[in-house]
Scaffold this motif. Structure first.
Motif, PDB file in Angstrom:
ATOM      1  N   LEU A  14       1.404  13.532  -9.330  1.00 12.02           N
ATOM      2  CA  LEU A  14       0.955  12.430  -8.508  1.00 12.02           C
ATOM      3  C   LEU A  14       1.894  12.492  -7.093  1.00 12.02           C
ATOM      4  CD1 LEU A  14       1.160   9.729 -11.204  1.00 12.02           C
ATOM      5  CD2 LEU A  14      -0.735  10.726 -10.420  1.00 12.02           C
ATOM      6  N   ALA A  15       1.000  12.539  -6.061  1.00 16.51           N
ATOM      7  CA  ALA A  15       1.779  12.915  -4.829  1.00 16.51           C
ATOM      8  C   ALA A  15       1.428  11.725  -3.845  1.00 16.51           C
ATOM      9  CB  ALA A  15       1.223  13.941  -4.315  1.00 16.51           C
ATOM     10  N   ASP A  16       2.643  10.763  -3.338  1.00 14.77           N
ATOM     11  CA  ASP A  16       2.316   9.705  -2.504  1.00 14.77           C
ATOM     12  C   ASP A  16       2.647  10.076  -1.149  1.00 14.77           C
ATOM     13  OD1 ASP A  16       1.868   7.381  -1.552  1.00 14.77           O
ATOM     14  OD2 ASP A  16       3.420   6.430  -2.639  1.00 14.77           O
TER      15      ASP A  16
ATOM     16  N   ASP B  46      -9.701  -3.341  -0.167  1.00 14.16           N
ATOM     17  CA  ASP B  46      -9.254  -4.413  -0.521  1.00 14.16           C
ATOM     18  C   ASP B  46      -9.197  -4.462  -2.228  1.00 14.16           C
ATOM     19  OD1 ASP B  46      -9.256  -5.763   1.810  1.00 14.16           O
ATOM     20  OD2 ASP B  46     -11.347  -6.433   1.774  1.00 14.16           O
ATOM     21  N   GLY B  47      -8.698  -3.347  -2.664  1.00 15.05           N
ATOM     22  CA  GLY B  47      -8.459  -3.403  -4.255  1.00 15.05           C
ATOM     23  C   GLY B  47      -9.604  -2.657  -5.005  1.00 15.05           C
ATOM     24  N   ARG B  48     -10.650  -2.392  -4.367  1.00 16.99           N
ATOM     25  CA  ARG B  48     -11.717  -1.951  -4.930  1.00 16.99           C
ATOM     26  C   ARG B  48     -12.079  -0.368  -4.706  1.00 16.99           C
ATOM     27  NH1 ARG B  48     -15.028  -5.662  -7.714  1.00 16.99           N
ATOM     28  NH2 ARG B  48     -14.650  -7.861  -6.900  1.00 16.99           N
ATOM     29  N   LEU B  49     -12.617   0.463  -5.555  1.00 17.72           N
ATOM     30  CA  LEU B  49     -13.072   1.640  -5.259  1.00 17.72           C
ATOM     31  C   LEU B  49     -14.577   1.742  -4.693  1.00 17.72           C
ATOM     32  CD1 LEU B  49     -12.024   3.892  -8.236  1.00 17.72           C
ATOM     33  CD2 LEU B  49     -11.303   4.238  -5.997  1.00 17.72           C
ATOM     34  N   VAL B  50     -14.587   2.102  -3.362  1.00 18.97           N
ATOM     35  CA  VAL B  50     -15.802   1.973  -2.631  1.00 18.97           C
ATOM     36  C   VAL B  50     -16.744   3.137  -2.544  1.00 18.97           C
ATOM     37  CG1 VAL B  50     -15.261  -0.044  -1.539  1.00 18.97           C
ATOM     38  CG2 VAL B  50     -14.627   2.260  -0.347  1.00 18.97           C
ATOM     39  N   ALA B  51     -15.899   4.465  -2.773  1.00 20.62           N
ATOM     40  CA  ALA B  51     -16.691   5.618  -2.915  1.00 20.62           C
ATOM     41  C   ALA B  51     -15.786   6.776  -3.644  1.00 20.62           C
ATOM     42  CB  ALA B  51     -16.572   6.436  -1.469  1.00 20.62           C
TER      43      ALA B  51
ATOM     44  N   CYS C 216      -4.457  -1.546   0.680  1.00 22.62           N
ATOM     45  CA  CYS C 216      -5.695  -1.629  -0.099  1.00 22.62           C
ATOM     46  C   CYS C 216      -5.449  -1.415  -1.588  1.00 22.62           C
ATOM     47  CB  CYS C 216      -6.458  -0.685   0.418  1.00 22.62           C
ATOM     48  SG  CYS C 216      -6.222   1.123   0.231  1.00 22.62           S
ATOM     49  N   GLY C 217      -4.315  -1.051  -1.958  1.00 27.01           N
ATOM     50  CA  GLY C 217      -3.837  -0.880  -3.262  1.00 27.01           C
ATOM     51  C   GLY C 217      -3.737   0.651  -3.722  1.00 27.01           C
ATOM     52  N   LYS C 218      -3.653   1.777  -2.884  1.00 18.16           N
ATOM     53  CA  LYS C 218      -3.480   2.923  -3.230  1.00 18.16           C
ATOM     54  C   LYS C 218      -1.932   3.406  -4.078  1.00 18.16           C
ATOM     55  CE  LYS C 218      -3.296   4.674   0.762  1.00 18.16           C
ATOM     56  NZ  LYS C 218      -3.418   3.228   1.601  1.00 18.16           N
ATOM     57  N   SER C 219      -0.993   2.692  -3.586  1.00 21.92           N
ATOM     58  CA  SER C 219       0.255   2.971  -4.453  1.00 21.92           C
ATOM     59  C   SER C 219       0.266   2.261  -5.792  1.00 21.92           C
ATOM     60  CB  SER C 219       1.526   2.497  -3.277  1.00 21.92           C
ATOM     61  OG  SER C 219       1.664   3.517  -2.305  1.00 21.92           O
TER      62      SER C 219
ATOM     63  N   VAL D 202      -7.479  15.359  -6.732  1.00 22.74           N
ATOM     64  CA  VAL D 202      -8.432  14.267  -6.183  1.00 22.74           C
ATOM     65  C   VAL D 202      -7.445  13.589  -4.932  1.00 22.74           C
ATOM     66  CG1 VAL D 202      -9.266  11.874  -6.810  1.00 22.74           C
ATOM     67  CG2 VAL D 202      -9.719  13.907  -8.334  1.00 22.74           C
ATOM     68  N   SER D 203      -8.058  13.210  -4.034  1.00 22.21           N
ATOM     69  CA  SER D 203      -7.424  12.581  -3.060  1.00 22.21           C
ATOM     70  C   SER D 203      -7.736  10.772  -2.931  1.00 22.21           C
ATOM     71  CB  SER D 203      -7.658  12.674  -1.534  1.00 22.21           C
ATOM     72  OG  SER D 203      -7.150  14.015  -1.279  1.00 22.21           O
ATOM     73  N   ILE D 204      -6.913   9.955  -2.769  1.00 25.42           N
ATOM     74  CA  ILE D 204      -7.025   8.667  -2.792  1.00 25.42           C
ATOM     75  C   ILE D 204      -6.815   8.113  -1.236  1.00 25.42           C
ATOM     76  CG2 ILE D 204      -6.669   6.301  -3.646  1.00 25.42           C
ATOM     77  CD1 ILE D 204      -5.658   7.264  -6.159  1.00 25.42           C
ATOM     78  N   MET D 205      -7.633   7.534  -0.563  1.00 25.04           N
ATOM     79  CA  MET D 205      -7.536   7.112   0.702  1.00 25.04           C
ATOM     80  C   MET D 205      -7.895   5.897   1.086  1.00 25.04           C
ATOM     81  SD  MET D 205      -8.963  10.289   3.123  1.00 25.04           S
ATOM     82  CE  MET D 205      -7.878   9.627   4.493  1.00 25.04           C
ATOM     83  N   GLY D 206      -7.548   5.083   2.132  1.00 27.20           N
ATOM     84  CA  GLY D 206      -7.760   3.911   2.544  1.00 27.20           C
ATOM     85  C   GLY D 206      -6.849   3.170   3.382  1.00 27.20           C
ATOM     86  N   PRO D 207      -7.144   2.017   4.017  1.00 27.65           N
ATOM     87  CA  PRO D 207      -6.049   1.399   4.933  1.00 27.65           C
ATOM     88  C   PRO D 207      -4.703   0.808   4.036  1.00 27.65           C
ATOM     89  CG  PRO D 207      -7.882  -0.176   4.240  1.00 27.65           C
ATOM     90  CD  PRO D 207      -8.028   1.153   3.819  1.00 27.65           C
TER      91      PRO D 207
END
Length: 221
Positions: free
Chosen positions: A164-166, A216-221, A42-45, A34-39
């Motif tokens: 976990l890969a950052d 903004d700290g929320r999952l949107v997709a 936004c809370g990814k790390s 799974v990938s996590i993306m966002g500006p």
């Protein structure tokens, strides 16, 4: 394998409260990539740190293999992290005064693994990332791509169930980035290693099973 229920993370000072994560509901099955993306910001790390038991949520529950790990005492949390989770960082985080072999064996030292078994596991991990000929080299004698492969070997030497890969390709050119992604996909395919990767690279994210987007700290997709 991973279940997050209403996870929130807030950072508080005397004057201000900053909400890093809000109402995160998430399930990741064993063997998913799974990938996590966002500006930026936004809370990814923050999310990755919670998944890796490096931080605790302010609210909510984190279940890892059915166990509520956010409620574990610090010592048990550290044991679970060492036994089940591997970490790959954008900046490699190799110890400059140690050679490749010594860097890779560090997680096994914390487990108390005997020397003979450590050497076997280190050799196996370095072979998987095609760095068997570099065991006596130091980080400053390696290219960026080679350093990241050492970091991957260190992350997988203990055969973790969760990786976990950052931003694992963030400091690499496209060729080296593709090599690193090939290694991760091979681990996922051949060993059913569950991988959660934070990335800004849409091209690399599309190689994974699913893309989660934070805003903004929320999952949107």
């Amino acid at each position: 394998m991973i279940e997050l229920n209403d996870i929130e993370k807030a950072y508080r000072t005397e004057r201000i409260e900053t909400i890093a994560l809000q109402s995160i509901q998430l399930k990741i099955h064993k063997g998913q990539f799974v990938s996590i993306m966002g500006p930026s910001g936004c809370g990814k790390s923050t999310l990755l740190n919670i998944l890796g038991l490096l931080d605790k949520p302010s609210k909510g529950n984190y279940l890892l293999d059915g166990q509520a790990v956010n409620q574990l005492p610090s010592k048990k949390s550290a044991q679970t992290r060492n036994q089940k989770i591997g970490f790959i960082f954008q900046s490699f985080h190799l110890i400059p005064d140690l050679n490749v072999m010594d860097n890779v064996e560090i997680p096994l030292l914390y487990r108390g693994v005997g020397r003979q078994e450590r050497m076997r596991l280190v050799a196996e991990a370095l072979d998987r990332v095609q760095l068997s000929a570099r065991v006596h080299h130091y980080p400053n004698q390696l290219s960026g791509g080679q350093q990241q492969r050492v970091a991957i070997a260190r992350a997988i030497v203990g055969k973790p169930e969760l990786l976990l890969a950052d931003e694992p390709t963030g400091n690499l050119d496209s060729h080296m980035g593709n090599e690193v992604m090939d290694i991760l996909k091979e681990l996922n395919r051949d060993h059913q290693t569950t991988i959660v990767m934070v990335t800004h690279d849409e091209h690399q994210a599309k190689k994974t099973d699913a893309i989660l987007r934070l805003f903004d700290g929320r999952l949107v997709a």
